[in-house]
Design a protein around this motif. Structure first.
Motif, PDB file in Angstrom:
ATOM      1  N   LEU A  72       0.152   4.088  14.988  1.00 11.42           N
ATOM      2  CA  LEU A  72       0.895   4.677  13.884  1.00 11.42           C
ATOM      3  C   LEU A  72       0.057   5.772  13.243  1.00 11.42           C
ATOM      4  O   LEU A  72      -1.069   5.522  12.794  1.00 11.42           O
ATOM      5  N   VAL A  73       0.610   6.994  13.195  1.00 11.87           N
ATOM      6  CA  VAL A  73      -0.044   8.108  12.526  1.00 11.87           C
ATOM      7  C   VAL A  73       0.533   8.221  11.123  1.00 11.87           C
ATOM      8  O   VAL A  73       1.733   8.454  10.952  1.00 11.87           O
ATOM      9  N   THR A  74      -0.317   8.044  10.141  1.00  9.84           N
ATOM     10  CA  THR A  74       0.135   8.060   8.758  1.00  9.84           C
ATOM     11  C   THR A  74       0.535   9.466   8.334  1.00  9.84           C
ATOM     12  O   THR A  74      -0.102  10.460   8.723  1.00  9.84           O
ATOM     13  N   ASP A  75       1.604   9.552   7.561  1.00  8.99           N
ATOM     14  CA  ASP A  75       2.026  10.849   7.030  1.00  8.99           C
ATOM     15  C   ASP A  75       0.903  11.473   6.212  1.00  8.99           C
ATOM     16  O   ASP A  75       0.173  10.778   5.496  1.00  8.99           O
ATOM     17  N   GLY A  76       0.802  12.810   6.319  1.00  9.97           N
ATOM     18  CA  GLY A  76      -0.210  13.498   5.517  1.00  9.97           C
ATOM     19  C   GLY A  76      -0.978  14.503   6.338  1.00  9.97           C
ATOM     20  O   GLY A  76      -0.406  15.266   7.130  1.00  9.97           O
ATOM     21  N   GLN A 121      -4.293   1.610  14.860  1.00 13.39           N
ATOM     22  CA  GLN A 121      -3.905   0.810  16.020  1.00 13.39           C
ATOM     23  C   GLN A 121      -3.382  -0.536  15.511  1.00 13.39           C
ATOM     24  O   GLN A 121      -4.148  -1.374  15.039  1.00 13.39           O
ATOM     25  N   LEU A 122      -2.065  -0.720  15.572  1.00 14.36           N
ATOM     26  CA  LEU A 122      -1.447  -1.938  15.044  1.00 14.36           C
ATOM     27  C   LEU A 122      -1.419  -3.031  16.109  1.00 14.36           C
ATOM     28  O   LEU A 122      -1.173  -2.754  17.291  1.00 14.36           O
ATOM     29  N   ALA A 123      -1.648  -4.271  15.672  1.00 15.10           N
ATOM     30  CA  ALA A 123      -1.665  -5.406  16.597  1.00 15.10           C
ATOM     31  C   ALA A 123      -1.147  -6.642  15.880  1.00 15.10           C
ATOM     32  O   ALA A 123      -1.203  -6.739  14.646  1.00 15.10           O
ATOM     33  N   PHE A 124      -0.635  -7.584  16.664  1.00 14.36           N
ATOM     34  CA  PHE A 124      -0.236  -8.884  16.113  1.00 14.36           C
ATOM     35  C   PHE A 124      -1.483  -9.693  15.772  1.00 14.36           C
ATOM     36  O   PHE A 124      -2.509  -9.590  16.443  1.00 14.36           O
ATOM     37  N   VAL A 167      10.108   7.927  13.311  1.00 17.34           N
ATOM     38  CA  VAL A 167       9.595   8.032  11.941  1.00 17.34           C
ATOM     39  C   VAL A 167       9.902   6.725  11.222  1.00 17.34           C
ATOM     40  O   VAL A 167      11.062   6.289  11.188  1.00 17.34           O
ATOM     41  N   VAL A 168       8.889   6.092  10.661  1.00 15.23           N
ATOM     42  CA  VAL A 168       9.062   4.782  10.033  1.00 15.23           C
ATOM     43  C   VAL A 168       8.570   4.846   8.589  1.00 15.23           C
ATOM     44  O   VAL A 168       7.795   5.722   8.209  1.00 15.23           O
ATOM     45  N   ASN A 169       9.045   3.883   7.812  1.00 13.78           N
ATOM     46  CA  ASN A 169       8.614   3.721   6.426  1.00 13.78           C
ATOM     47  C   ASN A 169       7.812   2.440   6.285  1.00 13.78           C
ATOM     48  O   ASN A 169       7.846   1.560   7.160  1.00 13.78           O
ATOM     49  N   SER A 170       7.097   2.330   5.198  1.00 14.60           N
ATOM     50  CA  SER A 170       6.299   1.133   4.961  1.00 14.60           C
ATOM     51  C   SER A 170       7.199  -0.101   4.914  1.00 14.60           C
ATOM     52  O   SER A 170       8.219  -0.114   4.226  1.00 14.60           O
ATOM     53  N   GLY A 171       6.832  -1.134   5.679  1.00 17.04           N
ATOM     54  CA  GLY A 171       7.602  -2.372   5.712  1.00 17.04           C
ATOM     55  C   GLY A 171       8.628  -2.443   6.821  1.00 17.04           C
ATOM     56  O   GLY A 171       9.241  -3.512   7.011  1.00 17.04           O
ATOM     57  N   ALA A 181       5.288  -2.000   9.692  1.00 17.40           N
ATOM     58  CA  ALA A 181       4.568  -0.750   9.423  1.00 17.40           C
ATOM     59  C   ALA A 181       3.859  -0.866   8.086  1.00 17.40           C
ATOM     60  O   ALA A 181       4.469  -1.218   7.080  1.00 17.40           O
ATOM     61  N   GLU A 182       2.560  -0.569   8.086  1.00 17.72           N
ATOM     62  CA  GLU A 182       1.787  -0.692   6.851  1.00 17.72           C
ATOM     63  C   GLU A 182       1.966   0.512   5.942  1.00 17.72           C
ATOM     64  O   GLU A 182       1.656   0.441   4.757  1.00 17.72           O
ATOM     65  N   SER A 183       2.430   1.622   6.500  1.00 17.53           N
ATOM     66  CA  SER A 183       2.642   2.827   5.705  1.00 17.53           C
ATOM     67  C   SER A 183       3.652   3.709   6.421  1.00 17.53           C
ATOM     68  O   SER A 183       3.979   3.483   7.599  1.00 17.53           O
TER      69      SER A 183
END
Length: 355
Positions: free
Chosen positions: A200-204, A63-66, A82-86, A174-176
């Motif tokens: 954000l659901v991390t890949d894997g 759960q991402l937050a400012f 679909v996002v990448n880290s950063g 995005a952290e990952s």
């Protein structure tokens, strides 16, 4: 004339008597044979497979937050992106934070100037002290002024660094690498620090989340086999293992959240898919599961109607756990017994029935 009338009366009485005699005959009442729904008891199927509906979830969901409060100016992602880290996900209005950074920057410059002056004065008076022109007390005063200026410079620098960090926090990154599975705020909305805005659901690894009633928790912990099928993927069955059982029940549903890890899942499995989880009981206790409608309660004793040669008889049983419209019978039934599963309230001991 009178004799004729008497004869007619006698004949009339005979006819009435014969008529009444015929009416008094009763035909035998046929015994009612109701049709019932039945089931054959099969103890070989003693290992129950409880089925639960669930959803495909990610192993790690964040759960991402400012980290600062503000008004959201821009959202750069959509649900399912679909996002990448950063990668930039959201931005909030940083005008106030920028002003704070400007103020602290000016404070740093002022503190550095005061520190330079205090350092020069200290060097001058140290030289004068060595020549005997000033007292040691005067040198201590300038030494103290220098230390105060140095502390003020460090404080101003720390405040500036904090403000600069907050300016960086105005952009949510995005952290990952992963997939956006939830968006909880929109542009124009004012959010507070720590308020979740994106999931954000991390890949894997992928998992199945189900909810289990409290009377099945022990069964779930000791499950010997877990099979997962998917509504959108006919014919696909995946083996699973129970990874996590929540220790606390949901406050509303009063069920426990369980996470099922998938073993060698196919790549077609997507987030949010509907899954069906079949869990085989590993208790090893011989039992049979029958419909709840087959139970005939007399006082505190559960019973079932057993059909033998078309005649029903009531048999007490020992019940176990129940759920999903079925109940576990631990004692009282044998292999091959035929029981009534519907209409049990209308039967009586020794009654003939049709199947």
């Amino acid at each position: 004339m009178k004799k004729s009338m008497v004869n007619c009366g006698v004949i009339l009485l005979l006819l009435v008597s014969v008529s009444l005699t015929g009416c008094s005959k009763t035909e035998p009442v046929k015994e009612e044979m109701p049709r019932v729904r039945s089931q054959v008891v099969n103890l070989a199927a003693s290992g129950q497979e409880a089925a639960y509906s669930g959803e495909v979830r990610g192993r790690y969901e964040t759960q991402l937050a400012f980290q600062v409060s503000g008004k959201i100016l821009k959202r750069s992602v959509e649900l399912g992106s679909v996002v990448n880290s950063g990668d930039v996900l959201m931005e909030i209005d940083a005008k106030d934070i920028t002003q704070t950074v400007t103020i602290t920057s000016a404070q740093v410059a002022s503190a550095q100037s005061q520190l330079s002056l205090a350092e020069a004065n200290l060097a001058r008076y140290r030289k004068l002290y060595e020549e005997g022109a000033v007292s040691h007390m005067q040198l201590d005063q300038f030494q103290n002024a220098y230390e105060v200026a140095l502390a003020n410079a460090r404080q101003a620098t720390a405040q500036y660094t904090q403000g600069a960090n907050q300016l960086g926090y105005s952009t949510l990154l995005a952290e990952s690498a992963g997939v956006i599975s939830g968006i909880h705020a929109e542009a124009g909305q004012v959010v507070s620090a720590g308020q979740p805005v994106i999931t954000l659901v991390t890949d894997g690894e992928r998992e199945i989340e189900i909810h289990v009633p409290e009377n099945r928790i022990d069964e779930m912990r000791n499950a010997r086999q877990v099979r997962v099928s998917f509504w959108a993927l006919p014919g696909v069955t995946v083996e699973g293992t129970v990874r996590e059982v929540s220790p606390v029940a949901d406050k509303v549903a009063r069920t426990y959240k369980v996470r099922i890890s998938l073993i060698n899942p196919p790549p077609d499995i997507q987030l949010g898919m509907t899954a069906s989880v079949a869990v085989a009981d590993s208790s090893g206790q011989q039992a049979v599961y029958i419909p709840l409608t087959a139970i005939y309660q007399t006082g505190d004793t559960p019973n079932v109607w057993v059909i033998n040669d078309g005649i029903v008889s009531l048999r007490p049983v020992k019940a176990g756990v129940f759920g999903d419209g079925r109940i576990q019978i631990l004692e009282g039934l044998q292999q091959g017994d035929v029981i009534v599963t519907a209409g049990v309230q209308k039967l009586r001991e020794g009654q003939k029935v049709r199947q």
